[in-house]
Design a protein around this motif. Structure first.
Motif, PDB file in Angstrom:
ATOM      1  N   VAL A   1       0.847  -1.191   0.000  1.00 18.72           N
ATOM      2  CA  VAL A   1       0.000   0.000   0.000  1.00 18.72           C
ATOM      3  C   VAL A   1       0.885   1.244   0.000  1.00 18.72           C
ATOM      4  CG1 VAL A   1      -1.725   1.315   1.314  1.00 18.72           C
ATOM      5  CG2 VAL A   1      -1.887  -1.184   1.178  1.00 18.72           C
ATOM      6  N   THR A   2       0.541   2.216  -0.821  1.00 17.22           N
ATOM      7  CA  THR A   2       1.335   3.443  -0.930  1.00 17.22           C
ATOM      8  C   THR A   2       0.759   4.550  -0.057  1.00 17.22           C
ATOM      9  OG1 THR A   2       1.980   2.918  -3.203  1.00 17.22           O
ATOM     10  CG2 THR A   2       2.196   5.214  -2.514  1.00 17.22           C
TER      11      THR A   2
ATOM     12  N   GLY B   1      14.973   9.193  10.298  1.00 17.89           N
ATOM     13  CA  GLY B   1      14.377   7.860  10.249  1.00 17.89           C
ATOM     14  C   GLY B   1      14.436   7.213   8.882  1.00 17.89           C
ATOM     15  N   ALA B   2      15.403   7.587   8.064  1.00 20.90           N
ATOM     16  CA  ALA B   2      15.491   7.011   6.725  1.00 20.90           C
ATOM     17  C   ALA B   2      15.713   5.503   6.766  1.00 20.90           C
ATOM     18  CB  ALA B   2      16.607   7.686   5.930  1.00 20.90           C
ATOM     19  N   ASP B   3      16.312   5.017   7.841  1.00 18.45           N
ATOM     20  CA  ASP B   3      16.543   3.579   7.994  1.00 18.45           C
ATOM     21  C   ASP B   3      15.461   2.910   8.836  1.00 18.45           C
ATOM     22  OD1 ASP B   3      18.934   3.728   6.537  1.00 18.45           O
ATOM     23  OD2 ASP B   3      20.050   4.348   8.316  1.00 18.45           O
TER      24      ASP B   3
ATOM     25  N   PRO C   1       1.934   5.016  -7.259  1.00 20.51           N
ATOM     26  CA  PRO C   1       2.782   3.932  -6.746  1.00 20.51           C
ATOM     27  C   PRO C   1       4.242   4.301  -6.558  1.00 20.51           C
ATOM     28  CG  PRO C   1       1.239   3.065  -8.359  1.00 20.51           C
ATOM     29  CD  PRO C   1       1.066   4.559  -8.374  1.00 20.51           C
ATOM     30  N   PHE C   2       4.823   5.103  -7.455  1.00 16.61           N
ATOM     31  CA  PHE C   2       6.238   5.427  -7.314  1.00 16.61           C
ATOM     32  C   PHE C   2       6.525   6.172  -6.017  1.00 16.61           C
ATOM     33  CE2 PHE C   2       5.143   9.710  -8.589  1.00 16.61           C
ATOM     34  CZ  PHE C   2       6.154  10.497  -8.043  1.00 16.61           C
ATOM     35  N   GLN C   3       5.500   6.799  -5.440  1.00 19.44           N
ATOM     36  CA  GLN C   3       5.710   7.602  -4.235  1.00 19.44           C
ATOM     37  C   GLN C   3       5.938   6.768  -2.984  1.00 19.44           C
ATOM     38  OE1 GLN C   3       2.159  10.209  -4.869  1.00 19.44           O
ATOM     39  NE2 GLN C   3       3.637  11.869  -4.740  1.00 19.44           N
ATOM     40  N   ALA C   4       5.879   5.455  -3.113  1.00 15.94           N
ATOM     41  CA  ALA C   4       6.289   4.594  -2.004  1.00 15.94           C
ATOM     42  C   ALA C   4       7.806   4.507  -1.912  1.00 15.94           C
ATOM     43  CB  ALA C   4       5.692   3.195  -2.173  1.00 15.94           C
ATOM     44  N   ASN C   5       8.514   5.037  -2.907  1.00 15.86           N
ATOM     45  CA  ASN C   5       9.973   4.987  -2.945  1.00 15.86           C
ATOM     46  C   ASN C   5      10.564   5.732  -1.752  1.00 15.86           C
ATOM     47  OD1 ASN C   5      12.678   6.311  -3.764  1.00 15.86           O
ATOM     48  ND2 ASN C   5      12.446   4.638  -5.232  1.00 15.86           N
ATOM     49  N   SER C   6      11.381   5.058  -0.968  1.00 15.65           N
ATOM     50  CA  SER C   6      11.905   5.631   0.274  1.00 15.65           C
ATOM     51  C   SER C   6      12.864   6.789   0.024  1.00 15.65           C
ATOM     52  CB  SER C   6      12.596   4.541   1.095  1.00 15.65           C
ATOM     53  OG  SER C   6      11.685   3.518   1.441  1.00 15.65           O
ATOM     54  N   ALA C   7      13.721   6.662  -0.983  1.00 13.70           N
ATOM     55  CA  ALA C   7      14.680   7.725  -1.276  1.00 13.70           C
ATOM     56  C   ALA C   7      13.965   8.995  -1.714  1.00 13.70           C
ATOM     57  CB  ALA C   7      15.668   7.262  -2.349  1.00 13.70           C
ATOM     58  N   TYR C   8      12.914   8.833  -2.512  1.00 14.82           N
ATOM     59  CA  TYR C   8      12.105   9.983  -2.934  1.00 14.82           C
ATOM     60  C   TYR C   8      11.535  10.719  -1.729  1.00 14.82           C
ATOM     61  CZ  TYR C   8       7.676  12.193  -4.389  1.00 14.82           C
ATOM     62  OH  TYR C   8       6.619  13.054  -4.568  1.00 14.82           O
ATOM     63  N   ASN C   9      10.938   9.984  -0.806  1.00 12.29           N
ATOM     64  CA  ASN C   9      10.330  10.626   0.359  1.00 12.29           C
ATOM     65  C   ASN C   9      11.365  11.246   1.281  1.00 12.29           C
ATOM     66  OD1 ASN C   9       7.348  10.204   0.217  1.00 12.29           O
ATOM     67  ND2 ASN C   9       7.970   8.075  -0.014  1.00 12.29           N
TER      68      ASN C   9
ATOM     69  N   ILE D   1      11.833  13.167 -12.038  1.00 10.19           N
ATOM     70  CA  ILE D   1      11.484  11.761 -11.829  1.00 10.19           C
ATOM     71  C   ILE D   1      10.695  11.197 -13.002  1.00 10.19           C
ATOM     72  CG2 ILE D   1      10.193  10.176 -10.336  1.00 10.19           C
ATOM     73  CD1 ILE D   1      10.755  12.107  -8.035  1.00 10.19           C
ATOM     74  N   ARG D   2       9.653  11.919 -13.415  1.00  8.88           N
ATOM     75  CA  ARG D   2       8.789  11.453 -14.519  1.00  8.88           C
ATOM     76  C   ARG D   2       8.868  12.492 -15.633  1.00  8.88           C
ATOM     77  NH1 ARG D   2       3.115  10.172 -11.518  1.00  8.88           N
ATOM     78  NH2 ARG D   2       2.789   8.591 -13.121  1.00  8.88           N
ATOM     79  N   ARG D   3       9.253  12.052 -16.809  1.00  4.76           N
ATOM     80  CA  ARG D   3       9.435  12.994 -17.909  1.00  4.76           C
ATOM     81  C   ARG D   3       8.553  12.599 -19.094  1.00  4.76           C
ATOM     82  NH1 ARG D   3      15.998  14.156 -17.644  1.00  4.76           N
ATOM     83  NH2 ARG D   3      16.133  14.006 -15.374  1.00  4.76           N
ATOM     84  N   LEU D   4       7.987  13.594 -19.724  1.00  3.69           N
ATOM     85  CA  LEU D   4       7.182  13.360 -20.912  1.00  3.69           C
ATOM     86  C   LEU D   4       8.059  12.781 -22.013  1.00  3.69           C
ATOM     87  CD1 LEU D   4       5.285  16.782 -20.937  1.00  3.69           C
ATOM     88  CD2 LEU D   4       4.528  14.642 -19.912  1.00  3.69           C
ATOM     89  N   PRO D   5       7.479  12.018 -22.917  1.00  2.60           N
ATOM     90  CA  PRO D   5       8.291  11.462 -24.011  1.00  2.60           C
ATOM     91  C   PRO D   5       9.047  12.536 -24.803  1.00  2.60           C
ATOM     92  CG  PRO D   5       6.137  10.413 -23.955  1.00  2.60           C
ATOM     93  CD  PRO D   5       6.090  11.533 -22.959  1.00  2.60           C
ATOM     94  N   LEU D   6       8.488  13.734 -24.839  1.00  2.42           N
ATOM     95  CA  LEU D   6       9.106  14.825 -25.602  1.00  2.42           C
ATOM     96  C   LEU D   6       9.853  15.814 -24.701  1.00  2.42           C
ATOM     97  CD1 LEU D   6       6.141  15.579 -28.039  1.00  2.42           C
ATOM     98  CD2 LEU D   6       8.207  14.222 -28.513  1.00  2.42           C
TER      99      LEU D   6
END
Length: 824
Positions: A223-224, A279-281, A389-397, A424-429
């Protein structure tokens, strides 16, 4: 007393995980709603995570009316809780003062005062002499004025948590301390129980309210819930002899500081522009009423500003240098409501240091969700299913939290940009748009082009809430849409495939419009709830007999999928697939768009063969793509749904054919300015869960007599039968005699007046470059009904920062009211 471990019931109607003030408040409100035997599990002791060290400031004015109402409820609850339970809360209604150090902040405070009047919250602008009389301890040499809200207050966090706990137990609920939840059990994708070291509790509903522990616990269950702990610093002086107990709280937003009386002392804290993740760890298992080391080097710049603001502090003793963790989310808003990944799991976490002032309203809302299945007020901007979903990434947070801790402080203006966790997220163009001068902003990880500046200057650094540095560039884009053509990359928009023999039934269940249309038809429709309110604002295109694609805004990518899935009958043959990354979405708009598109396609694009609302799979350069005849600008245009790997080639062909015809790139700013002139509604600003289509001018998108039963049908049928003069209606307004350099500029929440009374408020606004006017959408209310004749009588004005301006008001848009340009 709380119940000891080892005596867990085998069953419970609801299990709450987390004994901070949010979890305890929800338990209290469940008890008040007659839910007996609801259980709260706390890993250590109540309030031992972050609640215990909160400042306890209770403000009320929030960004939306619904959120403000909930904050008002919290303040009201705190005034009554001690009488109800016999447990002291320490609540006192001593008010809050916000200071302004700049003209921009002063205008914002005046706007806030106007918003407060609509929400029936007393607020007044104070001059320096008045401020000194109430708060004499700080230096006012650079202060322009302040806003005083006397009904705000402060509370003792530990005491109020205990009062809520006592109230919950008095109403038949149970609290188990030193009883951590170790696992949420599921069966067939639904909650079935909660496992603890002392036994398992069977339940079908779980609320995860674990504060800074929530992200990791949720992630372990797939769960995110994006949030992360950050260090929060404040100091507390020694006892001050003449400090009034009634001293209002003080906020200096531009210096990022807050000040409050605390048991005869001053508590002074800050939210830095660049904070420290913690608390990153992982959060230690033993953490309970703990403090963190005070990093004097990190806090020194803030302390210098504090001592400059109050020079007398140099002669006072500082009793406490405090550092404790609090959790913050990537966008500065809490996560509330159902988790889309597991049916029966709810979340209330990520309070962004506003847990105390949110507690009453959030507890009430979560209890409504758990008992009735939906809250009584729209929570769209705060819903759990806005997380991607990508926002569950620990390094991002961990990186984002260093900036998120300061989101609510500092000077807010349209050019303020997020700096952390970018690209993080880029348009194809993306790279091609960058070469064209795109100036990007971050939206849920996406790098979104907001406007184009070939000079490469990028975002301005001088704040403004009026005329903006980028207006000339945006004006050029808007005029190109009117006079030639523009190309806008909206590939971040969500694309949801709904397929199967029962796809029509699934979509008809949630949509207001009829989805049983011919293949190759695009339909504009709201998603609806049981109250007839709007849950989403989408277009649905029928690609084949049993295949549809839903196009929706990028913030709603997960939410809209979840809404469809939640209302699909298990016996239906329906598959729902997130195709966002499979397709790009290029929007070609303007009077020359047909000619440009025809230059790279051999298909018949004439109005007869390809009318407004049609969708066709056509040749585009060397690709095949879906072209959808729609427009959010009010111009002739096409939305091009292109398989991602073909995007660059199609783009190059469009540029080659279009630039000789005056084709220009367009960003999201210009799109918004154009849609305002056309009075096109924006979900989340102009329309939402509390608004019905008939109240917002979208009744044309509801087909009451369609074959399939749909959500909210009975409510909407009753509303329509009452006639066109509803008590609430969304209209277009334009300020008379406004000018581009001086405004006034409409933004959000400005009050609308008629006959000396507030009759509505602005939901969104912008400068209309194609018509040269300051325009907006306004939500009106009249207990005697809002008819066309009542609007045409006129007499309306809008109050902007305390000044009234007459406006023209109408039901139709100010640009191309008949829609001839986009249908031509």
């Amino acid at each position: 007393m709380t119940n000891p471990p080892g005596h867990l019931p085998e069953h419970a109607p609801v299990v709450i995980i987390g004994g901070g003030i949010i979890g305890v408040s929800t338990l209290y409100h469940l008890g008040k709603r007659g839910v007996e035997n609801a259980i709260l599990l706390e890993r250590k002791q109540l309030a031992s995570g972050t609640t215990w060290h909160a400042a306890g400031i209770v403000g009320q004015l929030r960004e939306s009316g619904a959120q403000t109402e909930l904050s008002k409820y919290t303040a009201s609850l705190f005034t009554e809780l001690e009488v109800e339970t016999g447990q002291a809360t320490g609540y006192k209604q001593n008010g809050t003062i916000h200071l302004a150090l700049s003209e921009i902040r002063m205008e914002q405070l005046r706007r806030n005062r106007d918003h407060a009047a609509r929400m029936e919250i007393e607020g007044s602008i104070l001059d320096i002499d008045q401020l000194r009389e109430i708060w004499p301890f700080v230096d006012y040499r650079d202060v322009l004025g302040g806003l005083f809200v006397p009904s705000n207050g402060q509370v003792n966090p530990l005491d109020v948590t205990q009062a809520l706990a006592k109230g919950a137990k008095q109403n038949g609920c149970f609290i188990f301390e030193n009883t951590p939840a170790t696992r949420i059990l599921t069966r067939n994708g639904k909650v079935s129980g909660v496992k603890t070291p002392h036994g398992t509790i069977a339940t079908e509903k779980v609320l995860l309210a674990g504060g800074m522990w929530t992200a990791g616990f949720a992630k372990a269950h797939g769960v995110t819930v994006p949030l992360h702990a950050a260090e929060h610093f404040y100091i507390v002086t020694e006892n001050l002899k003449d400090l009034p107990k009634t001293l209002p709280g003080l906020v200096v937003m531009e210096e990022r500081t807050y000040w409050k009386e605390d048991a005869g002392k001053l508590l002074i804290g800050a939210f830095e522009a660049k904070g420290k993740a913690w608390g990153a760890d992982g959060i230690p298992d033993h953490f309970e009423f703990d403090e963190l080391p005070f990093d004097m080097e990190h806090v020194e710049p803030v302390l210098e500003r504090i001592f400059e603001r109050m020079p007398a502090l140099a002669e006072m003793g500082i009793q406490t240098f405090f550092n404790g963790p609090e959790s913050f989310t990537p966008d500065g808003r809490p996560y509330l409501g159902p988790a889309p990944e597991i049916s029966g799991l709810f979340v209330a976490a990520g309070m962004n240091s506003n847990g105390i002032l949110n507690s009453g309203g959030v507890g009430l809302t979560m209890a409504e969700w758990l008992v009735e299945g939906a809250p009584s007020r729209g929570m769209g901007a705060l819903m759990t299913n806005r997380a991607h979903p990508f926002q569950a990434n620990s390094a991002y947070n961990a990186e984002r939290v260093t900036e998120a801790i300061g989101f609510h402080y500092g000077l807010h203006w349209p050019g303020r940009q997020v700096e952390s966790a970018r690209g993080i997220r880029r348009l194809p163009l993306h790279d091609r748009l960058k070469d064209k001068g795109a100036v990007f902003a971050e939206r849920i990880g996406w790098e979104v082009p907001m406007y184009f500046d070939p000079s490469g200057a990028g975002w301005p650094t001088t704040p403004s809430i009026g005329y903006q540095h980028w207006f000339p560039a945006v004006e050029a884009e808007c005029l190109a849409a009117r006079d030639s053509a523009v190309l806008l990359d909206q590939s971040m928009y969500a694309k949801i495939l709904v397929q199967g023999a029962d796809a029509v039934r699934a979509l008809n269940r949630v949509c207001g419009a009829d989805m049983n249309v011919a293949v190759g038809t695009s339909v504009y429709t709201p998603f609806l709830n049981q109250r007839g309110g709007i849950e989403a604002d989408v277009t649905v295109t029928r690609l084949s007999e049993d295949s549809f694609i839903v196009l929706t805004g990028h913030p709603s990518q997960i939410r809209d999928q979840a809404w469809i899935k939640a209302h699909v009958d298990p016996s239906w043959n329906v598959q729902i697939f997130d195709a966002t990354s499979a397709y790009s979405l290029l929007t070609l708009q303007g009077p020359k768009s047909r000619e440009i598109l025809a230059a790279i396609s051999g298909d018949d694009l004439s109005n007869g063969a390809f009318p407004f609302g049609a969708a066709r799979e056509i040749d585009l350069a060397y690709a095949r793509a879906w072209a959808i005849r729609r427009s959010f600008l009010g111009e002739l245009g096409y939305e091009l749904l292109i398989p991602t790997e073909f995007t660059a080639g199609v783009y190059e062909a469009l540029i080659g054919a279009g630039e000789p015809q005056g084709l220009a790139p367009m960003g999201m700013f210009a799109m918004n300015h154009c849609r305002m002139e056309k009075a096109f509604r924006h979900f989340g600003h102009d329309i939402g869960e509390d608004d019905t289509p008939f109240e917002t001018g979208l009744g044309f998108a509801v087909k009451l007599d369609k074959e399939d039963v749909f959500l909210g049908k009975e409510v909407l049928a009753t509303q329509k039968s009452a006639g066109p003069a509803t008590n609430d209606r969304l209209i277009s307004i334009a300020v008379k005699n406004a000018n581009l350099k001086e405004g006034p500029f409409l933004q959000h929440n400005e009050t609308i007046w008629r006959g000396g009374e507030i009759v509505g408020y602005v939901t969104s606004g912008a400068w209309g470059f194609r018509i040269g006017r300051s325009v907006g959408l306004a939500s009106l209310h009249n207990k005697n009904g809002i008819s066309k004749s009542w609007i045409e009588e006129g007499g309306f004005s809008v109050r902007v920062a305390g000044t009234d301006y007459p406006v023209d008001a109408r039901l139709s848009p100010f640009y191309d009211a008949a829609g001839e340009r986009m249908r031509g």
